[in-house]
Scaffold this motif. Structure first.
Motif, short mmCIF file in Angstrom:
data_model
loop_
_atom_site.label_atom_id
_atom_site.label_comp_id
_atom_site.label_asym_id
_atom_site.label_seq_id
_atom_site.Cartn_x
_atom_site.Cartn_y
_atom_site.Cartn_z
N THR A 1 24.74 -6.87 26.21
CA THR A 1 23.43 -6.22 25.99
C THR A 1 23.71 -4.59 26.44
O THR A 1 24.27 -4.09 27.43
CB THR A 1 22.38 -6.76 27.26
OG1 THR A 1 22.57 -7.94 27.05
CG2 THR A 1 21.02 -5.96 27.16
N GLU A 2 23.00 -3.66 25.65
CA GLU A 2 23.15 -2.50 26.01
C GLU A 2 21.72 -1.74 25.83
O GLU A 2 20.87 -2.18 25.11
CB GLU A 2 23.97 -1.60 24.71
CG GLU A 2 25.19 -2.40 24.55
CD GLU A 2 26.11 -1.65 23.44
OE1 GLU A 2 25.48 -0.44 22.74
OE2 GLU A 2 27.28 -2.13 23.14
N GLY A 3 21.60 -0.71 26.65
CA GLY A 3 20.11 -0.18 26.78
C GLY A 3 18.88 -0.98 27.42
O GLY A 3 17.83 -0.57 27.11
N LEU A 4 19.26 -1.87 28.05
CA LEU A 4 18.07 -2.67 28.66
C LEU A 4 17.35 -1.86 29.77
O LEU A 4 16.34 -2.00 29.90
CB LEU A 4 18.85 -3.76 29.70
CG LEU A 4 17.98 -4.84 29.93
CD1 LEU A 4 17.16 -5.63 29.05
CD2 LEU A 4 18.88 -5.97 30.99
N GLU A 5 17.81 -0.78 30.25
CA GLU A 5 16.96 0.16 30.87
C GLU A 5 15.86 0.63 30.09
O GLU A 5 14.86 1.33 30.89
CB GLU A 5 17.62 1.23 31.40
CG GLU A 5 18.39 2.25 30.59
CD GLU A 5 19.63 2.07 29.77
OE1 GLU A 5 20.19 2.72 29.11
OE2 GLU A 5 20.15 0.78 30.05
N HIS A 6 15.75 0.45 29.04
CA HIS A 6 14.82 1.05 27.91
C HIS A 6 13.43 -0.01 28.14
O HIS A 6 12.44 0.41 27.62
CB HIS A 6 15.05 1.42 26.62
CG HIS A 6 16.05 2.53 26.57
ND1 HIS A 6 15.75 3.52 27.21
CD2 HIS A 6 17.48 2.43 25.88
CE1 HIS A 6 17.11 4.49 27.03
NE2 HIS A 6 17.82 3.99 26.28
N THR B 1 10.02 -2.77 33.25
CA THR B 1 10.06 -4.11 34.01
C THR B 1 8.80 -4.67 34.19
O THR B 1 8.49 -5.65 34.73
CB THR B 1 10.50 -3.59 35.54
OG1 THR B 1 9.74 -2.37 36.04
CG2 THR B 1 12.09 -2.87 35.29
N GLU C 1 15.49 3.81 22.92
CA GLU C 1 14.44 4.27 23.70
C GLU C 1 13.11 4.31 23.27
O GLU C 1 12.81 4.08 22.03
CB GLU C 1 14.77 5.90 23.88
CG GLU C 1 16.02 6.16 24.44
CD GLU C 1 16.01 8.05 24.52
OE1 GLU C 1 14.93 8.61 24.25
OE2 GLU C 1 17.22 8.23 24.77
#
Length: 245
Positions: free
Chosen positions: A23-28, A31, A176
């Motif tokens: 998984t990449e970019g989950l911070e986008h 929550t 993003e």
């Protein structure tokens, strides 16, 4: 509860153990609060790997036939798809798009995540096809952010048209969030809807690395299927057909 049982106990751990997806970019992905996850669509396995990568519940629309089967098998199928976050939609009528839009809005109104495949169908050849404007309508009419998503490698896990694939390591890549608030009140302008949709597809293309085709996938598949049905040219090496006199 069944959704979380599938995600955390029955299916999620098995996917991670066997395929080890990245998984990449989950911070986008926010929550909390509503958002649209707009993804490419390579395989029916996409709706397993993409939601498994997100800690929150992700809902999709699914064809109504999954929820209306008779007998025990029909009940089990309905229970599974309902529990997996799928929302039934009748795609046979002229109002199918409106029904899907209403279902999506109800999910977003509850502050949840809604997943959508703008291409409208799976890619049959691994390329990225033109997006339908439903994703743009959803973004402009609800005002929620759109998060572009790319799944890579799922067409090898479950290739279209084949029963079995191979074990590989899929990637789920989140981009993003896209904000289209500048187009507020312009959801009825088809040129704006097309522009927004194309921007979303461009971001998905950058994430996935796919070749882009500016045609609808369903139209291309139908044309290729029709071409396959046409008789081919005669074999020049074949013996002539001599009719008995």
């Amino acid at each position: 509860m069944f959704y979380w049982f599938l995600k955390l106990v029955a299916i999620g751990p098995l996917l991670r153990l066997v395929f080890r997806p990245r998984t990449e970019g989950l911070e986008h992905v926010p929550t909390q609060g509503p958002a649209v996850l707009a993804s490419n669509h390579l395989s029916y396995a996409d709706w397993l790997f993409m939601p498994a990568a997100v800690p929150r519940r992700v809902s999709f629309v699914a064809k109504a036939e999954y929820f209306t089967g008779p007998g025990l098998k029909g009940w089990l199928q309905k229970s599974f798809f309902s529990g997996a976050g799928q929302i039934p939609i009748d795609r046979s009528g002229v109002d199918a798009a409106e029904g899907a839009l209403r279902s999506a809005k109800s999910v977003l109104a509850r502050g949840e995540l809604f997943g959508i495949y703008p291409e409208g169908t799976r890619s049959h050849d691994g390329r990225l096809y033109r997006g339908k404007i439903g994703v743009a309508r959803l973004a402009l009419e609800t005002g929620v952010p759109v998060i572009p998503v790319a799944v890579v490698g799922t067409d090898q896990v479950a290739p279209p048209g084949k029963k079995f694939g191979r074990v590989t390591r899929p990637v789920v890549r989140f981009g993003e969030p896209l904000d289209f608030s500048r187009y507020e009140g312009m959801g009825g302008d088809r040129y704006i809807l097309r522009s927004v949709t194309d921007q979303i597809m461009y971001e998905i293309m950058k994430l996935s690395g796919q070749e882009y085709v500016d045609e609808y996938a369903a139209k291309v598949k139908a044309a290729e299927s029709e071409a396959d049905k046409r008789p081919g040219p005669p074999d020049p090496g074949a013996a002539p057909d001599r009719k008995a006199s």
